[in-house]
Design a protein around this motif. Sequence first.
Motif, short mmCIF file in Angstrom:
data_model
loop_
_atom_site.label_atom_id
_atom_site.label_comp_id
_atom_site.label_asym_id
_atom_site.label_seq_id
_atom_site.Cartn_x
_atom_site.Cartn_y
_atom_site.Cartn_z
N ALA A 285 0.86 -1.19 0.00
CA ALA A 285 0.00 0.00 0.00
C ALA A 285 0.89 1.23 0.00
CB ALA A 285 -0.89 0.01 1.24
N SER A 286 0.30 2.37 -0.37
CA SER A 286 1.06 3.62 -0.37
C SER A 286 0.40 4.60 0.59
CB SER A 286 1.08 4.22 -1.77
OG SER A 286 1.40 5.60 -1.69
N ALA B 109 -3.35 11.41 -0.30
CA ALA B 109 -3.68 12.29 -1.43
C ALA B 109 -5.13 12.08 -1.87
CB ALA B 109 -2.72 12.03 -2.60
N LYS B 110 -5.58 10.83 -1.83
CA LYS B 110 -6.93 10.55 -2.32
C LYS B 110 -8.00 10.91 -1.29
CE LYS B 110 -6.14 6.96 -5.73
NZ LYS B 110 -6.34 5.56 -6.10
N LEU C 127 9.22 3.97 -4.69
CA LEU C 127 9.83 3.14 -3.65
C LEU C 127 8.90 2.01 -3.24
CD1 LEU C 127 11.25 6.06 -1.46
CD2 LEU C 127 12.31 4.91 -3.43
N SER C 128 7.62 2.34 -3.05
CA SER C 128 6.65 1.30 -2.64
C SER C 128 6.53 0.22 -3.71
CB SER C 128 5.27 1.90 -2.40
OG SER C 128 5.31 2.80 -1.33
N ALA C 129 6.50 0.65 -4.97
CA ALA C 129 6.36 -0.33 -6.06
C ALA C 129 7.59 -1.25 -6.07
CB ALA C 129 6.19 0.37 -7.39
N PRO D 37 2.51 17.21 3.57
CA PRO D 37 3.50 17.11 4.65
C PRO D 37 4.78 16.41 4.15
CG PRO D 37 1.34 16.29 5.37
CD PRO D 37 1.25 16.52 3.89
N GLY D 38 5.93 16.96 4.55
CA GLY D 38 7.20 16.40 4.11
C GLY D 38 7.46 14.98 4.58
N ASP D 39 6.72 14.54 5.60
CA ASP D 39 6.82 13.15 6.09
C ASP D 39 6.72 12.15 4.94
OD1 ASP D 39 7.25 12.99 8.75
OD2 ASP D 39 5.13 13.20 9.32
N PHE D 40 5.85 12.47 3.98
CA PHE D 40 5.65 11.53 2.86
C PHE D 40 6.87 11.44 1.96
CE2 PHE D 40 1.07 12.54 3.74
CZ PHE D 40 0.75 11.27 4.20
#
Length: 361
Positions: A6-7, A13-14, A106-108, A323-326
Amino acid sequence: MTRATASPYMEWAKTRSAARYNLARSGMPDQPLSALGATLQDVETDGADGYGWAPLLETIAHRFGTSPASVVHLPGTSMANFVALAGLLSPGDDLVAEAPTYELILSAARFLGANVVPFIRRAEDEFRVDPEDVARAITPRTRLVALTNLHNPSSARLPDGTLFRVGEIAREAGARVLVDEVYLETLYETPMPTAHRLGPVFVTTSSLTKAYGLSGLRCGWVLAEPDVARRLWRLNDLFGVNHARPAETLALRAFAKLTDLAPGFSRMLETNRGALREFLATRSDLACFAPPHGTVVFPKLLSGDVGRLCGILRETYDTTVVPGDFFGRPAHFRLGLSVPVDTFREGISRLGQALDDLRKG
Ligand SMILES: Cc1ncc(COP(=O)(O)O)c(C=O)c1O
Protein backbone atom coordinates in the motif's frame (compact mmCIF):
# COMPACT_ATOMS: atom_id res chain seq x y z
CA MET A 1 12.99 -5.65 3.54
CA THR A 2 9.22 -5.47 4.15
CA ARG A 3 7.11 -6.03 1.07
CA ALA A 4 5.00 -2.90 0.51
CA THR A 5 1.36 -3.54 -0.35
CA ALA A 6 0.00 0.00 0.00
CA SER A 7 1.06 3.62 -0.37
CA PRO A 8 0.47 5.88 2.65
CA TYR A 9 1.05 8.94 0.47
CA MET A 10 -1.51 7.96 -2.16
CA GLU A 11 -4.08 7.18 0.50
CA TRP A 12 -3.54 10.62 2.00
CA ALA A 13 -3.68 12.29 -1.43
CA LYS A 14 -6.93 10.55 -2.32
CA THR A 15 -8.73 11.00 1.00
CA ARG A 16 -7.24 14.00 2.83
CA SER A 17 -5.72 16.50 0.42
CA ALA A 18 -8.91 18.11 -0.89
CA ALA A 19 -9.46 21.68 0.34
CA ARG A 20 -10.75 25.00 -0.96
CA TYR A 21 -7.13 26.11 -1.43
CA ASN A 22 -5.52 22.86 -2.47
CA LEU A 23 -1.80 23.56 -2.75
CA ALA A 24 -1.10 19.85 -2.36
CA ARG A 25 -1.66 19.45 -6.09
CA SER A 26 1.24 19.08 -8.47
CA GLY A 27 -0.52 18.99 -11.84
CA MET A 28 -2.57 21.39 -13.93
CA PRO A 29 -6.28 21.72 -13.20
CA ASP A 30 -8.30 18.84 -14.68
CA GLN A 31 -9.43 19.61 -18.20
CA PRO A 32 -12.91 18.85 -19.54
CA LEU A 33 -13.63 17.03 -22.81
CA SER A 34 -14.31 20.38 -24.47
CA ALA A 35 -10.67 21.45 -23.91
CA LEU A 36 -9.68 18.75 -26.39
CA GLY A 37 -12.13 20.10 -28.94
CA ALA A 38 -13.59 16.58 -28.81
CA THR A 39 -17.14 15.31 -28.79
CA LEU A 40 -18.57 11.85 -28.23
CA GLN A 41 -18.33 11.32 -32.00
CA ASP A 42 -14.57 11.18 -31.59
CA VAL A 43 -14.75 8.32 -29.12
CA GLU A 44 -14.50 4.78 -30.35
CA THR A 45 -15.09 1.64 -28.36
CA ASP A 46 -14.02 -0.98 -30.87
CA GLY A 47 -10.73 -1.94 -32.45
CA ALA A 48 -8.41 -4.84 -31.80
CA ASP A 49 -5.40 -4.07 -29.69
CA GLY A 50 -2.09 -5.69 -30.39
CA TYR A 51 0.98 -4.22 -28.76
CA GLY A 52 -0.28 -0.65 -28.86
CA TRP A 53 -2.41 1.36 -31.25
CA ALA A 54 -0.18 2.41 -34.13
CA PRO A 55 -1.43 6.01 -34.56
CA LEU A 56 -0.86 6.73 -30.87
CA LEU A 57 2.55 5.05 -30.73
CA GLU A 58 3.62 7.02 -33.81
CA THR A 59 2.39 10.27 -32.29
CA ILE A 60 4.27 9.68 -29.03
CA ALA A 61 7.40 8.55 -30.91
CA HIS A 62 7.30 11.63 -33.13
CA ARG A 63 6.99 13.92 -30.10
CA PHE A 64 10.22 12.51 -28.66
CA GLY A 65 12.15 12.01 -31.89
CA THR A 66 12.25 8.24 -31.48
CA SER A 67 10.80 5.17 -33.15
CA PRO A 68 7.42 3.62 -32.29
CA ALA A 69 9.34 0.45 -31.39
CA SER A 70 10.73 2.37 -28.40
CA VAL A 71 7.30 3.36 -27.04
CA VAL A 72 5.22 1.35 -24.56
CA HIS A 73 1.83 2.97 -23.99
CA LEU A 74 0.56 2.32 -20.45
CA PRO A 75 -2.09 3.74 -18.11
CA GLY A 76 -0.40 6.85 -16.67
CA THR A 77 3.15 7.36 -15.47
CA SER A 78 2.09 5.24 -12.50
CA MET A 79 1.69 2.07 -14.56
CA ALA A 80 4.62 3.03 -16.76
CA ASN A 81 6.80 3.19 -13.62
CA PHE A 82 5.39 -0.04 -12.27
CA VAL A 83 5.90 -2.01 -15.48
CA ALA A 84 9.39 -0.54 -15.93
CA LEU A 85 10.33 -1.47 -12.35
CA ALA A 86 8.81 -4.93 -12.71
CA GLY A 87 10.63 -5.50 -15.98
CA LEU A 88 14.00 -4.29 -14.81
CA LEU A 89 14.15 -5.55 -11.22
CA SER A 90 13.99 -9.07 -9.79
CA PRO A 91 13.39 -9.94 -6.12
CA GLY A 92 16.59 -9.30 -4.16
CA ASP A 93 17.95 -6.74 -6.63
CA ASP A 94 18.94 -3.29 -5.42
CA LEU A 95 17.29 -0.13 -6.66
CA VAL A 96 19.48 2.93 -6.08
CA ALA A 97 16.95 5.73 -5.62
CA GLU A 98 17.20 9.45 -4.98
CA ALA A 99 15.97 10.66 -1.59
CA PRO A 100 13.66 12.46 -1.26
CA THR A 101 11.52 11.16 -4.10
CA TYR A 102 8.00 10.21 -5.15
CA GLU A 103 6.98 7.57 -2.65
CA LEU A 104 5.18 5.32 -5.16
CA ILE A 105 8.44 4.46 -6.93
CA LEU A 106 9.83 3.14 -3.65
CA SER A 107 6.65 1.30 -2.64
CA ALA A 108 6.36 -0.33 -6.06
CA ALA A 109 10.00 -1.49 -5.92
CA ARG A 110 9.46 -2.88 -2.41
CA PHE A 111 6.30 -4.64 -3.53
CA LEU A 112 8.40 -6.30 -6.24
CA GLY A 113 10.85 -7.58 -3.62
CA ALA A 114 13.69 -5.19 -4.45
CA ASN A 115 15.82 -3.39 -1.83
CA VAL A 116 15.88 0.38 -1.97
CA VAL A 117 19.34 1.92 -1.50
CA PRO A 118 18.98 5.70 -1.16
CA PHE A 119 21.34 8.46 -2.15
CA ILE A 120 20.64 11.95 -0.88
CA ARG A 121 19.64 15.03 -2.84
CA ARG A 122 20.36 17.76 -0.30
CA ALA A 123 18.16 20.82 0.24
CA GLU A 124 21.32 22.87 1.06
CA ASP A 125 22.64 21.91 -2.37
CA GLU A 126 19.43 22.84 -4.20
CA PHE A 127 18.56 19.15 -4.48
CA ARG A 128 21.30 18.51 -7.07
CA VAL A 129 22.28 14.97 -7.95
CA ASP A 130 25.95 14.34 -7.30
CA PRO A 131 26.92 11.42 -9.56
CA GLU A 132 29.57 10.42 -7.02
CA ASP A 133 26.79 9.84 -4.46
CA VAL A 134 25.12 7.53 -6.98
CA ALA A 135 28.43 5.72 -7.57
CA ARG A 136 28.87 5.19 -3.80
CA ALA A 137 25.36 3.75 -3.47
CA ILE A 138 25.86 1.16 -6.24
CA THR A 139 26.22 -2.44 -5.03
CA PRO A 140 26.90 -5.69 -6.92
CA ARG A 141 23.11 -6.25 -6.85
CA THR A 142 22.16 -2.85 -8.34
CA ARG A 143 20.11 -3.25 -11.51
CA LEU A 144 18.43 0.13 -11.63
CA VAL A 145 18.92 3.75 -10.57
CA ALA A 146 15.73 5.82 -10.16
CA LEU A 147 15.47 9.58 -10.63
CA THR A 148 12.70 12.10 -11.16
CA ASN A 149 13.25 15.00 -13.56
CA LEU A 150 11.98 17.54 -12.75
CA HIS A 151 12.49 16.41 -9.17
CA ASN A 152 9.43 15.63 -7.11
CA PRO A 153 9.28 17.30 -4.55
CA SER A 154 11.64 20.24 -5.36
CA SER A 155 11.35 20.76 -9.18
CA ALA A 156 15.17 20.79 -9.48
CA ARG A 157 16.13 20.04 -13.07
CA LEU A 158 18.84 17.50 -13.92
CA PRO A 159 21.38 18.88 -16.39
CA ASP A 160 22.22 16.58 -19.32
CA GLY A 161 25.80 16.35 -18.07
CA THR A 162 24.65 14.90 -14.73
CA LEU A 163 22.27 12.47 -16.41
CA PHE A 164 24.99 11.39 -18.78
CA ARG A 165 27.44 10.72 -15.94
CA VAL A 166 24.82 8.77 -13.94
CA GLY A 167 24.13 6.78 -17.12
CA GLU A 168 27.83 5.88 -17.39
CA ILE A 169 27.99 4.83 -13.74
CA ALA A 170 24.90 2.65 -14.17
CA ARG A 171 26.16 1.08 -17.39
CA GLU A 172 29.49 0.17 -15.80
CA ALA A 173 27.53 -1.56 -13.02
CA GLY A 174 25.32 -3.46 -15.47
CA ALA A 175 22.31 -1.37 -14.48
CA ARG A 176 19.91 1.04 -16.19
CA VAL A 177 18.52 4.43 -15.19
CA LEU A 178 14.79 4.99 -14.81
CA VAL A 179 13.92 8.67 -15.16
CA ASP A 180 10.36 9.66 -14.29
CA GLU A 181 9.85 12.72 -16.50
CA VAL A 182 6.22 13.48 -15.76
CA TYR A 183 7.15 17.02 -14.63
CA LEU A 184 9.63 17.61 -17.44
CA GLU A 185 6.54 18.13 -19.62
CA THR A 186 5.76 21.25 -17.59
CA LEU A 187 8.74 23.01 -19.23
CA TYR A 188 6.57 23.00 -22.39
CA GLU A 189 9.72 22.78 -24.51
CA THR A 190 9.86 21.47 -28.06
CA PRO A 191 11.47 19.08 -28.66
CA MET A 192 11.09 17.59 -25.21
CA PRO A 193 14.52 17.19 -23.61
CA THR A 194 13.91 13.58 -22.56
CA ALA A 195 16.81 11.48 -21.22
CA HIS A 196 15.77 8.89 -23.81
CA ARG A 197 17.83 10.81 -26.36
CA LEU A 198 20.98 10.38 -24.22
CA GLY A 199 21.32 6.66 -24.86
CA PRO A 200 19.92 3.16 -24.34
CA VAL A 201 20.88 2.98 -20.67
CA PHE A 202 17.94 5.31 -19.97
CA VAL A 203 14.35 4.17 -19.54
CA THR A 204 11.99 7.12 -19.19
CA THR A 205 8.35 7.43 -18.15
CA SER A 206 5.78 10.17 -18.47
CA SER A 207 2.15 11.01 -19.22
CA LEU A 208 -0.30 13.78 -20.06
CA THR A 209 -1.29 14.12 -16.39
CA LYS A 210 0.76 16.89 -14.84
CA ALA A 211 1.47 19.32 -17.66
CA TYR A 212 -1.95 19.16 -19.31
CA GLY A 213 -4.50 18.26 -16.61
CA LEU A 214 -5.43 15.11 -18.51
CA SER A 215 -4.97 12.48 -15.81
CA GLY A 216 -8.40 11.09 -16.70
CA LEU A 217 -7.12 9.85 -20.06
CA ARG A 218 -4.50 7.72 -18.28
CA CYS A 219 -2.21 8.25 -21.24
CA GLY A 220 1.28 7.34 -20.07
CA TRP A 221 4.29 5.78 -21.71
CA VAL A 222 7.72 4.27 -21.30
CA LEU A 223 10.49 5.15 -23.75
CA ALA A 224 13.20 2.51 -23.94
CA GLU A 225 15.42 0.81 -26.46
CA PRO A 226 13.31 -1.57 -28.60
CA ASP A 227 14.44 -4.80 -26.86
CA VAL A 228 13.45 -3.45 -23.47
CA ALA A 229 10.24 -1.93 -24.86
CA ARG A 230 9.24 -5.33 -26.29
CA ARG A 231 9.95 -7.01 -22.97
CA LEU A 232 7.76 -4.47 -21.14
CA TRP A 233 4.90 -4.91 -23.62
CA ARG A 234 5.02 -8.67 -23.02
CA LEU A 235 5.18 -8.19 -19.27
CA ASN A 236 2.18 -5.89 -19.37
CA ASP A 237 0.16 -8.82 -20.75
CA LEU A 238 0.26 -10.13 -17.19
CA PHE A 239 -1.27 -6.89 -15.86
CA GLY A 240 -3.50 -4.99 -18.23
CA VAL A 241 -3.33 -6.65 -21.67
CA ASN A 242 -5.27 -3.98 -23.55
CA HIS A 243 -6.18 -0.32 -23.19
CA ALA A 244 -9.56 1.30 -22.79
CA ARG A 245 -10.35 2.16 -26.40
CA PRO A 246 -12.20 5.42 -25.63
CA ALA A 247 -9.14 6.64 -23.73
CA GLU A 248 -6.81 5.79 -26.63
CA THR A 249 -8.94 7.63 -29.16
CA LEU A 250 -9.24 10.69 -26.93
CA ALA A 251 -5.52 10.65 -26.15
CA LEU A 252 -4.79 10.89 -29.86
CA ARG A 253 -7.07 13.95 -30.04
CA ALA A 254 -5.31 15.38 -27.01
CA PHE A 255 -1.85 15.25 -28.58
CA ALA A 256 -3.10 17.47 -31.39
CA LYS A 257 -4.22 20.03 -28.78
CA LEU A 258 -1.18 20.20 -26.55
CA THR A 259 0.40 23.21 -28.22
CA ASP A 260 -2.87 25.14 -27.77
CA LEU A 261 -3.11 24.24 -24.10
CA ALA A 262 0.52 24.91 -23.14
CA PRO A 263 0.72 28.75 -23.23
CA GLY A 264 -2.13 29.26 -20.73
CA PHE A 265 -0.63 26.77 -18.27
CA SER A 266 2.80 28.26 -18.72
CA ARG A 267 1.50 31.79 -17.99
CA MET A 268 -0.35 30.57 -14.92
CA LEU A 269 2.83 29.00 -13.55
CA GLU A 270 4.88 32.15 -14.27
CA THR A 271 2.37 34.37 -12.48
CA ASN A 272 2.24 32.03 -9.49
CA ARG A 273 6.02 31.81 -9.42
CA GLY A 274 6.19 35.62 -9.19
CA ALA A 275 3.70 35.58 -6.30
CA LEU A 276 5.68 32.82 -4.60
CA ARG A 277 8.91 34.81 -4.85
CA GLU A 278 7.23 37.84 -3.26
CA PHE A 279 5.80 35.64 -0.52
CA LEU A 280 9.11 33.93 0.24
CA ALA A 281 10.87 37.30 0.48
CA THR A 282 8.60 38.11 3.44
CA ARG A 283 9.21 34.86 5.33
CA SER A 284 12.20 34.38 7.58
CA ASP A 285 10.67 31.14 8.90
CA LEU A 286 11.05 29.28 5.57
CA ALA A 287 14.09 28.23 3.55
CA CYS A 288 13.08 27.44 0.01
CA PHE A 289 14.83 26.55 -3.22
CA ALA A 290 12.56 28.00 -5.92
CA PRO A 291 13.82 27.15 -9.41
CA PRO A 292 12.52 29.02 -12.48
CA HIS A 293 10.39 26.05 -13.61
CA GLY A 294 8.20 23.28 -12.25
CA THR A 295 4.88 22.97 -10.48
CA VAL A 296 6.02 22.41 -6.88
CA VAL A 297 8.53 23.68 -4.33
CA PHE A 298 9.67 22.02 -1.11
CA PRO A 299 10.21 24.66 1.61
CA LYS A 300 11.80 23.84 4.95
CA LEU A 301 10.12 25.16 8.07
CA LEU A 302 12.99 26.58 10.09
CA SER A 303 11.31 26.32 13.47
CA GLY A 304 8.12 24.64 14.58
CA ASP A 305 6.35 21.45 13.63
CA VAL A 306 5.12 20.84 10.06
CA GLY A 307 2.36 18.52 11.31
CA ARG A 308 0.98 21.38 13.43
CA LEU A 309 1.31 23.81 10.54
CA CYS A 310 -0.65 21.46 8.27
CA GLY A 311 -3.30 21.06 10.97
CA ILE A 312 -3.75 24.84 11.37
CA LEU A 313 -3.81 25.29 7.60
CA ARG A 314 -6.52 22.70 7.13
CA GLU A 315 -8.69 23.46 10.14
CA THR A 316 -8.53 27.25 10.20
CA TYR A 317 -7.70 28.15 6.61
CA ASP A 318 -9.22 25.35 4.44
CA THR A 319 -5.84 24.99 2.73
CA THR A 320 -3.63 21.96 2.16
CA VAL A 321 0.03 21.31 1.34
CA VAL A 322 1.77 17.92 1.34
CA PRO A 323 3.50 17.11 4.65
CA GLY A 324 7.20 16.40 4.11
CA ASP A 325 6.82 13.15 6.09
CA PHE A 326 5.65 11.53 2.86
CA PHE A 327 9.05 12.31 1.39
CA GLY A 328 10.99 11.30 4.51
CA ARG A 329 11.67 15.01 5.25
CA PRO A 330 9.48 15.94 8.23
CA ALA A 331 10.75 19.53 8.44
CA HIS A 332 9.61 20.26 4.86
CA PHE A 333 6.29 20.51 3.05
CA ARG A 334 5.47 20.49 -0.64
CA LEU A 335 3.68 23.50 -2.04
CA GLY A 336 2.03 23.39 -5.47
CA LEU A 337 1.87 26.21 -8.01
CA SER A 338 -0.43 24.59 -10.56
CA VAL A 339 -3.68 26.16 -9.42
CA PRO A 340 -5.51 29.20 -10.83
CA VAL A 341 -3.74 32.46 -9.95
CA ASP A 342 -6.45 33.74 -7.58
CA THR A 343 -6.48 30.44 -5.72
CA PHE A 344 -2.70 30.52 -5.44
CA ARG A 345 -2.55 34.10 -4.15
CA GLU A 346 -5.18 33.43 -1.52
CA GLY A 347 -3.65 30.03 -0.67
CA ILE A 348 -0.20 31.45 0.08
CA SER A 349 -1.72 34.35 1.97
CA ARG A 350 -3.46 31.76 4.17
CA LEU A 351 -0.19 29.86 4.47
CA GLY A 352 1.39 33.09 5.75
CA GLN A 353 -1.38 33.47 8.35
CA ALA A 354 -0.98 29.84 9.46
CA LEU A 355 2.79 30.35 9.82
CA ASP A 356 2.12 33.44 11.95
CA ASP A 357 -0.36 31.48 14.11
CA LEU A 358 2.20 28.70 14.53
CA ARG A 359 4.84 31.14 15.69
CA LYS A 360 2.48 32.72 18.22
CA GLY A 361 1.83 29.19 19.55
C1 LIG B 1 6.87 11.72 -9.98
C2 LIG B 1 5.49 11.26 -10.30
N1 LIG B 1 5.33 10.23 -11.14
C3 LIG B 1 4.10 9.79 -11.47
C4 LIG B 1 2.96 10.37 -10.96
C5 LIG B 1 1.62 9.84 -11.37
O1 LIG B 1 1.34 10.26 -12.67
P1 LIG B 1 0.19 9.66 -13.58
O2 LIG B 1 -1.07 10.38 -13.27
O3 LIG B 1 0.66 9.90 -14.95
O4 LIG B 1 0.06 8.20 -13.26
C6 LIG B 1 3.07 11.42 -10.06
C7 LIG B 1 1.88 12.05 -9.47
O5 LIG B 1 1.92 12.72 -8.47
C8 LIG B 1 4.37 11.88 -9.73
O6 LIG B 1 4.55 12.90 -8.88
